[in-house]
Design a protein around this motif. Structure first.
Motif, mmCIF file in Angstrom:
data_model
loop_
_atom_site.group_PDB
_atom_site.id
_atom_site.type_symbol
_atom_site.label_atom_id
_atom_site.label_comp_id
_atom_site.label_asym_id
_atom_site.label_seq_id
_atom_site.Cartn_x
_atom_site.Cartn_y
_atom_site.Cartn_z
ATOM 1 N N GLY A 112 -5.257 -0.856 19.269
ATOM 2 C CA GLY A 112 -6.684 -1.134 19.353
ATOM 3 C C GLY A 112 -7.526 -0.043 19.985
ATOM 4 N N ILE A 113 -6.917 1.078 20.349
ATOM 5 C CA ILE A 113 -7.642 2.192 20.980
ATOM 6 C C ILE A 113 -7.530 3.430 20.100
ATOM 7 C CG2 ILE A 113 -7.801 3.738 22.958
ATOM 8 C CD1 ILE A 113 -8.653 1.045 23.744
ATOM 9 N N GLU A 114 -8.670 3.870 19.597
ATOM 10 C CA GLU A 114 -8.710 5.065 18.771
ATOM 11 C C GLU A 114 -9.625 6.106 19.409
ATOM 12 O OE1 GLU A 114 -8.064 3.334 14.240
ATOM 13 O OE2 GLU A 114 -10.059 3.941 14.916
ATOM 14 N N GLY A 115 -9.289 7.337 19.198
ATOM 15 C CA GLY A 115 -10.119 8.439 19.656
ATOM 16 C C GLY A 115 -10.371 9.407 18.520
ATOM 17 N N LEU A 116 -11.397 10.219 18.669
ATOM 18 C CA LEU A 116 -11.760 11.184 17.630
ATOM 19 C C LEU A 116 -11.301 12.582 18.017
ATOM 20 C CD1 LEU A 116 -13.326 12.133 15.072
ATOM 21 C CD2 LEU A 116 -15.340 12.373 16.554
ATOM 22 N N VAL A 117 -10.577 13.202 17.093
ATOM 23 C CA VAL A 117 -10.279 14.630 17.203
ATOM 24 C C VAL A 117 -11.326 15.341 16.357
ATOM 25 C CG1 VAL A 117 -8.615 16.484 16.829
ATOM 26 C CG2 VAL A 117 -7.799 14.194 17.434
ATOM 27 N N HIS A 118 -12.324 15.936 17.027
ATOM 28 C CA HIS A 118 -13.361 16.631 16.275
ATOM 29 C C HIS A 118 -12.773 17.852 15.582
ATOM 30 C CE1 HIS A 118 -17.034 19.073 15.573
ATOM 31 N NE2 HIS A 118 -17.590 17.886 15.403
ATOM 32 N N VAL A 119 -13.376 18.235 14.478
ATOM 33 C CA VAL A 119 -12.849 19.343 13.683
ATOM 34 C C VAL A 119 -12.696 20.608 14.517
ATOM 35 C CG1 VAL A 119 -15.142 20.076 12.878
ATOM 36 C CG2 VAL A 119 -13.129 20.590 11.498
ATOM 37 N N LEU A 146 -9.444 14.522 26.134
ATOM 38 C CA LEU A 146 -10.474 15.455 26.582
ATOM 39 C C LEU A 146 -11.593 14.765 27.363
ATOM 40 C CD1 LEU A 146 -10.856 17.670 23.371
ATOM 41 C CD2 LEU A 146 -9.248 17.920 25.275
ATOM 42 N N ASP A 147 -11.982 13.587 26.911
ATOM 43 C CA ASP A 147 -13.077 12.876 27.579
ATOM 44 C C ASP A 147 -13.010 11.392 27.224
ATOM 45 O OD1 ASP A 147 -15.496 12.714 29.135
ATOM 46 O OD2 ASP A 147 -16.614 12.486 27.269
ATOM 47 N N ILE A 148 -13.401 10.539 28.179
ATOM 48 C CA ILE A 148 -13.417 9.092 27.958
ATOM 49 C C ILE A 148 -14.771 8.528 28.384
ATOM 50 C CG2 ILE A 148 -12.425 6.866 28.622
ATOM 51 C CD1 ILE A 148 -9.767 8.218 29.059
ATOM 52 N N GLU A 149 -15.421 7.823 27.465
ATOM 53 C CA GLU A 149 -16.645 7.083 27.773
ATOM 54 C C GLU A 149 -16.328 5.609 27.564
ATOM 55 O OE1 GLU A 149 -20.530 9.194 26.499
ATOM 56 O OE2 GLU A 149 -19.038 9.863 25.030
ATOM 57 N N GLU A 150 -15.818 4.980 28.611
ATOM 58 C CA GLU A 150 -15.321 3.613 28.498
ATOM 59 C C GLU A 150 -16.431 2.639 28.118
ATOM 60 O OE1 GLU A 150 -12.990 0.505 31.409
ATOM 61 O OE2 GLU A 150 -12.417 2.618 31.494
ATOM 62 N N ASP A 151 -17.646 2.861 28.674
ATOM 63 C CA ASP A 151 -18.756 1.949 28.389
ATOM 64 C C ASP A 151 -19.196 2.024 26.925
ATOM 65 O OD1 ASP A 151 -19.579 4.555 28.904
ATOM 66 O OD2 ASP A 151 -21.607 3.956 29.464
ATOM 67 N N LYS A 152 -19.034 3.217 26.302
ATOM 68 C CA LYS A 152 -19.395 3.389 24.892
ATOM 69 C C LYS A 152 -18.176 3.268 23.971
ATOM 70 C CE LYS A 152 -23.303 6.479 25.836
ATOM 71 N NZ LYS A 152 -23.878 7.817 25.588
ATOM 72 N N ARG A 153 -17.011 3.004 24.566
ATOM 73 C CA ARG A 153 -15.753 2.887 23.809
ATOM 74 C C ARG A 153 -15.508 4.126 22.937
ATOM 75 N NH1 ARG A 153 -13.774 -2.508 23.747
ATOM 76 N NH2 ARG A 153 -15.139 -3.883 24.930
ATOM 77 N N ARG A 154 -15.604 5.273 23.606
ATOM 78 C CA ARG A 154 -15.380 6.535 22.913
ATOM 79 C C ARG A 154 -14.360 7.361 23.680
ATOM 80 N NH1 ARG A 154 -21.573 8.650 21.813
ATOM 81 N NH2 ARG A 154 -22.224 7.005 20.358
#
Length: 367
Positions: A112-119, A146-154
């Motif tokens: 249930g936890i996904e993160g983005l690897v930007h290009v 690299l970074d976690i924004e828990e409130d924005k789920r990013r």
């Protein structure tokens, strides 16, 4: 039993693009797509199917309108809670690629936890790489947090951070002043990019191609694919920049000339160009000097070309310089003026004797 927070059972009777309707026994409830799962998915049919019996939580019951909002993912704990403690920034973890876009790829690092690897975080040297050429959905990859924004789920992830940094590797194995070689990868308006070890590029700025030639003239001597040598000037691994110089492989002719011919020296050269206002004199090793109209002769000169001709050999006094444009300022008049003063001084020194001023002047002019 239909009260907010209650856990009840229902049977999926219909699917839509925005969710599923459940038969709760005499009343229907909506399980919205956003309340089905903490995981990323595209359509409700990926989570539930018609006829399936589900246990759900009542999120809101509007008795007057007979509307029931249901939640499936609310049966479990929010996986984003305390994610920063479980997966601190800087840590590395293996995850599964779930989706690929033009701007990067999504990687599931926990249920249930996904993160983005930007290009830009996929490869150290290719900032615009096509993600689909590197990974496919379902691939297992190692990523760095690299970074976690828990409130924005990013969560921002990086793949290149799990590989050796070629900029750091180059910086650790090379020093300022080293001579490197490589093929020209591209030529731009501001310089030449040379391919170096580790797949990185170094830039030879226009101003570092030639000591004496104009930038636009010097760069035309090179073409893509040429193998060239250059001196390492600056390595900035943090900003991923390497500065190289071609002209630094040789000594600066202008600087060398000035070092051996200090200001006030008498220099000799050949007239290379003449206009009505000035003449350009070529000295040693391609160093140039300029004689302006006011410095040609003691008498006023309106047109330099009437006095000096291309090919003439001249002697002049070095009276100044333009370091930026690498041009010496010369004066024929000042040289002659100095010679006249020397004659006068010699005359005064010899005045006690029989030598006449005319004899001294004639002797000087005959030299």
């Amino acid at each position: 039993t239909l009260v907010d927070g209650a856990i009840i059972k229902g049977i999926v009777k219909n699917l839509t693009d925005y969710g599923a309707f459940l038969d709760l026994g005499g009343i229907d409830g909506l399980l919205h797509i956003t309340d089905m799962s903490w995981k990323r998915f595209n359509h409700p049919s990926e989570v539930v199917e018609i006829g399936q019996e589900l246990e759900v939580r009542v999120l809101k019951f509007d008795k007057e309108k007979s509307r029931v909002s249901l939640g499936l993912k609310q049966l479990g704990e929010d996986p984003w809670k305390d994610i920063a403690r479980r997966q601190p920034v800087g840590s590395r973890i293996f995850g599964r690629v779930t989706n690929i876009t033009d701007y990067g790829c999504f990687v599931e690092i926990e249920e249930g936890i996904e993160g983005l690897v930007h290009v830009s975080e996929i490869d150290w040297t290719n900032k615009n790489i096509n993600p689909a050429k590197v990974v496919q959905p379902g691939d297992e990859v190692e990523v760095a947090i690299l970074d976690i924004e828990e409130d924005k789920r990013r969560i921002s992830l990086g793949m290149k951070q799990c590989k050796p940094n070629p900029w750091d590797a180059f910086a650790s194995s090379h020093e300022k002043g080293d001579i490197v070689s490589g093929k020209i990868k591209s030529i731009t308006d501001f310089g030449i990019f040379i391919g170096l070890d580790g797949g990185i590029d170094g830039l030879v700025h226009l101003s570092d191609i030639s000591w004496m030639e104009a930038d636009d003239v010097a760069i035309r001597k090179y073409k893509k694919g040429d193998t060239v040598e250059a001196m390492l000037l600056v390595v900035d691994s943090e900003r991923e920049r390497i500065s190289l110089g071609i002209k630094q492989l040789e000594q600066d002719p202008f600087g060398s000339y000035v070092a051996t011919h200090p200001k006030g020296s008498i220099v000799k050269g050949i007239i290379k160009e003449v206009s009505d206002k000035a003449a350009v004199v070529e000295l040693e090793d391609g160093v140039l000097g300029q004689v302006k109209a006011a410095d040609v002769a003691k008498d006023r000169t309106n047109d330099v070309s009437e006095v000096l001709k291309v090919g003439d050999e001249v002697e002049a006094k070095f009276v100044g310089m333009d370091r930026r444009n690498k041009m010496l300022t010369l004066s024929i008049k000042a040289k002659e003026f100095d010679e006249m003063n020397k004659v006068l001084k010699d005359y005064k020194d010899a005045s006690a004797g029989t030598t006449s001023f005319g004899d001294l002047l004639k002797e000087k002019m005959d030299k």
